[in-house]
Design an enzyme around this catalytic site. Structure first.
Site, mmCIF file in Angstrom:
data_model
loop_
_atom_site.group_PDB
_atom_site.id
_atom_site.type_symbol
_atom_site.label_atom_id
_atom_site.label_comp_id
_atom_site.label_asym_id
_atom_site.label_seq_id
_atom_site.Cartn_x
_atom_site.Cartn_y
_atom_site.Cartn_z
ATOM 1 N N LYS A 116 3.822 5.072 -1.631
ATOM 2 C CA LYS A 116 3.466 5.608 -2.947
ATOM 3 C C LYS A 116 4.197 4.795 -3.994
ATOM 4 C CE LYS A 116 0.827 9.096 -4.347
ATOM 5 N NZ LYS A 116 -0.446 9.450 -3.709
ATOM 6 N N LYS A 173 -0.022 2.582 2.915
ATOM 7 C CA LYS A 173 -1.158 2.946 2.063
ATOM 8 C C LYS A 173 -0.759 4.082 1.152
ATOM 9 C CE LYS A 173 -5.518 2.518 0.957
ATOM 10 N NZ LYS A 173 -5.199 2.742 -0.471
ATOM 11 N N THR A 219 -12.096 12.419 -2.821
ATOM 12 C CA THR A 219 -11.092 13.464 -2.627
ATOM 13 C C THR A 219 -11.697 14.838 -2.880
ATOM 14 O OG1 THR A 219 -9.376 11.914 -3.328
ATOM 15 C CG2 THR A 219 -8.783 14.232 -3.236
ATOM 16 N N LYS A 240 -0.551 12.317 6.326
ATOM 17 C CA LYS A 240 -1.980 12.455 6.017
ATOM 18 C C LYS A 240 -2.808 11.435 6.801
ATOM 19 C CE LYS A 240 -2.702 13.312 1.747
ATOM 20 N NZ LYS A 240 -2.869 13.201 0.278
ATOM 21 N N SER A 281 -10.820 5.369 1.042
ATOM 22 C CA SER A 281 -10.058 4.138 0.816
ATOM 23 C C SER A 281 -10.031 3.295 2.089
ATOM 24 C CB SER A 281 -8.625 4.470 0.389
ATOM 25 O OG SER A 281 -8.571 4.824 -0.969
#
Length: 458
Positions: A146, A110, A230, A134, A391
């Site tokens: 990423k 992710k 966020t 995270k 998400s």
């Protein structure tokens, strides 16, 4: 021209050691050669010194087996693909697209897709590793990934951006999916790009697949509350940290570097909770008012593309971006790009609490200086985790085809953020650690536990 490049490492051998060339979209008429030295290798496993340092520090505290540390320090898969795009003027330009899949011990990969001129394979590798920690820290069943393209999206038309995104997605079709790797928005991308990615993937496999990306528009399976997630998480984490220090969020003075998606959402929510946002900045510069800024007015001003440096309202002082970082305030929120607080300015930071809304905004040297000065740093893998949390909630909703109202989404976000902060604080208190190593020991420890339970195949 190499269409795609897949790298893997094992033991002391690199299975692929070549160079590839691609047209540099920022140097007209010239080509560039990118060596694989820009990506991890057995001699340089971690993406950068900061990622290595945080992993190594956690490994020492946890007394981990060196072989396990080597596994965790090595991306599982590194993809670089050629992305040719026909521009509006008829010419073809070729961009390099990257996707790094760091670790899937806990679940599917992710992580966001970034469009920015400074995107490099090493940066993407670092951010993929951060995503692993995270997700582990937040207790959600994802691994880290990423992706990105080195491009300034503001210089491309909507049509060019769409062709770029669709071609990039088509090159990754075999490597992404709802149970494989789930991209999301990042710097330079948003719901529009996620819609193009979802549609391209769906057309390629022959049926609609809303779970392949998150951060989509609501009309095609997005989640309410995702846009501000966020920023909302940043505010929740800040509130918890201030409460630990015996301070209240209401009335606290906040300086925010960065007025993009995260910084703007955080500023608006801070204001709604009674905090006083005294400084904001974007790439053009910043604005400062010790009595507090009108955040809604500032948001309206930049909505049409205006920059904060041109902010015309009375009582507001223009400041340079570096000046914002050293203003007297209770809370400093770096919400721009990485490496903003450095050895050169850390000694002049006057905030009591630094909340890392951006990824890796504090260098190792600066972190040490702030720690010695007694400045509390709320690390990125905790402070800005609200986006990946929602998400995850969007992914869950999409897989079940049962969608929630915004109140429920925000309540779930609140529960996960508060729980994660409490665990980090307990770890920090029990082992007498600053918050960053406390967070990393929890995150790395959870991944190691899962790795040990699953075992090493074959």
């Amino acid at each position: 021209m190499l269409r795609s490049l897949t790298l893997a490492w094992g033991g002391d051998q690199c299975f692929c050691n070549i160079e590839y060339s691609c047209l540099n979209p920022f140097v007209k008429g010239r080509s560039m050669v990118t060596s694989l030295n820009d990506s991890p290798s057995p001699a340089y496993i971690c993406p950068n010194d900061m990622a290595c340092s945080n992993l190594d520090r956690a490994a020492q505290i946890l007394r981990l087996d060196p072989g396990v540390v080597e596994v965790l320090g090595t991306p599982h898969r590194v993809l670089t693909v050629s992305v040719p795009v026909r521009m509006d003027n008829g010419r073809i330009r070729v961009f390099a697209g990257h996707r790094v899949q760091h670790c899937n011990v806990l679940g599917p990969y992710k992580g966001g897709m970034r469009y920015h001129p400074d995107v490099t394979l090493r940066e993407v590798s670092t951010l993929a590793m951060l995503m692993t920690w995270k997700c582990a820290l937040m207790g959600i069943p994802y691994g880290g990934a990423k992706g990105g393209i080195a491009v300034n999206p503001t210089t491309l038309s909507v049509g060019e951006l769409e062709r770029l995104t669709r071609r990039f997605t088509s090159e990754l079709v075999r490597d992404i999916g709802p149970q494989i790797d789930i991209p999301a928005p990042d710097v330079g991308t948003g719901p529009r790009e996620m819609a193009w990615m979802m549609d391209t993937y769906s057309m390629s496999i022959g049926h609609a697949s809303p779970g392949v990306v998150t951060g989509k528009p609501l009309s095609i399976g997005g989640s309410k509350g995702r846009d501000a997630a966020t920023g909302r998480g940043v505010v929740i984490a800040t509130r918890e940290a201030l409460d630990t220090a015996g301070l209240a969020l209401r009335g606290a003075t906040i300086a925010i570097q960065g007025f993009g998606k995260v910084g703007k959402a955080a500023a608006l929510i801070f204001q709604q909770h009674g905090a006083r946002v005294i400084a904001l900045s974007d790439g053009s510069g910043g604005i400062y008012n010790p009595d507090g800024l009108d955040i809604e007015q500032a948001a309206d001003f930049v909505r049409d593309g205006s920059r904060l440096a041109q902010y015309p309202f009375p009582g507001v002082k223009p400041i340079a971006n570096p000046e914002l970082l050293t203003l007297p305030c209770d809370v400093l929120v770096p919400a721009a790009l990485e490496h903003q607080i450095t050895e050169a300015n850390a000694a002049r930071v006057r905030a009591r609490l630094v909340v890392e809304a951006a990824n890796a905004p504090t260098t190792m040297e600066a972190d040490r200086i702030l720690e010695e000065r007694g400045v509390t740093v709320l690390p990125d893998i905790l402070a800005n985790a609200g986006g990946v949390v929602v998400s995850y909630l969007e992914w869950v909703q999409g897989l079940s085809y049962l969608f929630w109202d915004e109140e429920k989404v925000n309540l779930e976000l609140e529960k996960l953020m508060v729980g994660a902060y409490a665990r980090v604080l307990q770890q920090a208190t029990q082992f007498r650690l600053p918050l960053r190593p406390a967070a990393y020991t929890l995150a790395v420890g959870r991944v190691v536990e899962a790795f040990n339970h699953r075992g090493l195949y074959p």
